[in-house]
Design an enzyme around this catalytic site. Sequence first.
Site, short mmCIF file in Angstrom:
data_model
loop_
_atom_site.label_atom_id
_atom_site.label_comp_id
_atom_site.label_asym_id
_atom_site.label_seq_id
_atom_site.Cartn_x
_atom_site.Cartn_y
_atom_site.Cartn_z
N ARG A 41 1.05 -0.88 -0.10
CA ARG A 41 -0.08 0.13 0.25
C ARG A 41 0.72 1.44 -0.17
NH1 ARG A 41 -3.20 -0.62 4.92
NH2 ARG A 41 -1.44 -1.23 5.63
N ASN A 59 -6.73 -2.64 2.25
CA ASN A 59 -5.95 -4.42 2.07
C ASN A 59 -7.93 -5.00 2.55
OD1 ASN A 59 -3.33 -4.55 2.53
ND2 ASN A 59 -2.77 -4.29 4.70
#
Length: 112
Positions: A41, A59
């Site tokens: 990320r 996520n």
Amino acid sequence: MDLFQWFERISGNHQRPQEDGSPAVRRRFRFYGRVQGVGFRYEARLIAGELSLTGWVRNESDGTVTAEAQGPEACVMEFVRVLESTPRFRITEIQSEERPVSGEETGFRILY
């Protein structure tokens, strides 16, 4: 990836596509494989920022990562290409779908 390779990476080892005035596109990507617990990320946010993309990344509970990226199509595709070429990720599959363009975002963020 050693520190030198990391520095090369963050200092721009990929080429920014030329913006040709084409309209913005928005794509949702679902990344499968080893994509959680490896900085995916944060890397996505860094790459998106370098490419001036807006959107988000998060996520998922099933171990995948979902991202929406918006900007010139060449930049959105470069975003995916760079993520795929990052050695610490093991992307085994990417699903993609078109989404409506949003005019409300000003940056790319990590959702929790």
